[in-house]
Design an enzyme around this catalytic site. Structure first.
Site, PDB file in Angstrom:
ATOM      1  N   GLU A  84       0.842  -1.198   0.000  1.00  0.00           N
ATOM      2  CA  GLU A  84       0.000   0.000   0.000  1.00  0.00           C
ATOM      3  C   GLU A  84       0.873   1.241   0.000  1.00  0.00           C
ATOM      4  OE1 GLU A  84      -2.660   2.402   3.320  1.00  0.00           O
ATOM      5  OE2 GLU A  84      -2.442   0.229   3.508  1.00  0.00           O
ATOM      6  N   GLU A 106      -2.794  11.877   3.448  1.00  0.00           N
ATOM      7  CA  GLU A 106      -3.632  11.444   4.563  1.00  0.00           C
ATOM      8  C   GLU A 106      -3.519  12.454   5.695  1.00  0.00           C
ATOM      9  OE1 GLU A 106      -4.278   7.545   7.482  1.00  0.00           O
ATOM     10  OE2 GLU A 106      -2.430   7.756   6.326  1.00  0.00           O
TER      11      GLU A 106
END
Length: 356
Positions: free
Chosen positions: A138, A143
């Site tokens: 990932e 974020e």
């Protein structure tokens, strides 16, 4: 997945030479009226990070219009429902989409945005993962949570991948072990010291562009605020040479993490959840917000979410010249797919970043 609060440490790293030069050609563009072609909607409550959110299906979104193309700008909007009065014990509607195509090693993802979601209880991300996570890894390009002021970037993998001797401009290294089993899936996290990389400051600066290079030599992420976007990107060129981009903000070289071993073709993902394991963790929430995450924000008329939206001009995917990096199907949007987006950085790390 349970949230674990950890203390982020800033490491002063030498600024080494940029990653190896590579030339890439445009293979896919998501923009304009056709932006949402080729994306799958999750269509389930957030059973991935325990968020107080329901991710709408494509059919449900046709009525709710939480994901749409703005006719005045031709930009894609992805937002949290900010008009419904949500009663106690119910969740608020939002969006999670993943690209139906996956993009293999030898790709570059360029995301041009004018606004990113922010606000108390809000947890947005722009990221990618392989369909059988944690196998295949990932990459978290963008974020943040609540009212933080800086973006964080991270990798999540199986055991054996670490950040070692990076060539990057950020000195804010929260953690170097990418193993999803370490520190409750903290991942190997780098924080961008640029306060215009998140939240209100990002919007006031006119947004910016993230470039993610997914290469055999390593994974690198660049961020440019609007005034600093290089011509090679702002001109919407049909090719890109990452050697012209300068030193990345974050870099994970293959010396510490063999990319061929730990990563596979990635689905691109946008999502916004609410509270949950990260934004709703008591200590994290209290650092930038007051009250209670669910009761004081998710519940009620929705006005708390007026800034909880992505405004995306385009997403462009480039592939290494002369190679095919597009893999069809196996989108990561299906309900009950594994979720690796669990990098949990604390306010201690954020405040340390501000101080630096």
């Amino acid at each position: 997945m349970s949230a674990r609060i950890f203390t982020a440490a800033a490491s002063l790293l030498p600024l080494l030479a940029p990653t190896a030069a590579s030339s890439y050609d445009l293979v896919k563009e998501y923009s304009g009226d056709s932006f949402f072609d080729g994306w799958s909607f999750y269509g389930n409550f957030d059973n991935l990070t325990n968020g107080d959110a329901t991710f709408l299906s494509s059919d449900e979104n046709k009525d709710a219009q939480l994901a749409y193309v703005d006719s005045s700008t031709s930009h894609a909007i992805i937002k949290v429902d900010n008009t419904t009065n949500v009663p106690f014990n119910e969740k608020r509607n939002t969006i999670r989409i993943a690209s139906e195509d996956r993009y293999d090693i030898g790709s570059v993802f360029v995301a041009d945005m004018y606004h990113v979601p922010y606000g108390c209880s809000v947890w947005p991300a722009w990221w990618s993962q392989a369909p059988d996570w944690p196998t295949g890894g990932e990459i978290d390009t963008f974020e943040g949570v609540n009212m933080v002021t800086m973006n964080q970037m991270a990798l999540h993998t199986e055991e054996g991948c670490t950040q070692n001797s990076p060539s990057q401009s950020s000195t804010l290294v929260n953690s170097t072990d990418c193993n999803y089993q370490a520190n409750e899936n903290e991942g190997c996290v780098v924080t961008d010291p640029e306060t215009q990389s998140y939240g209100e400051a990002f919007a006031k600066a006119g947004g910016g562009v993230w470039v993610t290079e997914f290469a055999e030599t390593g994974i690198s992420i660049w961020f440019y605020q609007r005034s600093d976007v290089p011509d090679a990107i702002s001109s919407n060129s049909s090719s890109i040479d990452t050697s012209s981009l300068g030193t990345p903000v974050a870099n994970w070289p293959t010396g510490g993490c063999d990319i061929d071993t730990y990563f596979e073709a990635q689905s691109l993902i946008f999502d916004i959840t609410l509270c949950g394991d990260f934004a709703g963790a008591d200590n994290v929430f209290a650092e930038t917000c007051t009250g209670y995450c669910y009761e004081d924000y998710v519940v009620g008329d929705g006005s708390a979410y007026n800034n909880a939206y992505f405004d995306i001009a385009s997403v462009r995917v480039y592939g290494a010249s002369g190679t095919n990096v597009v893999v069809g199907g196996d989108s990561a949007a299906a309900p009950n797919a594994e979720w690796g987006l669990g990098s949990l950085l604390t306010a201690a790390g954020l405040l340390l970043g501000v101080a630096l």
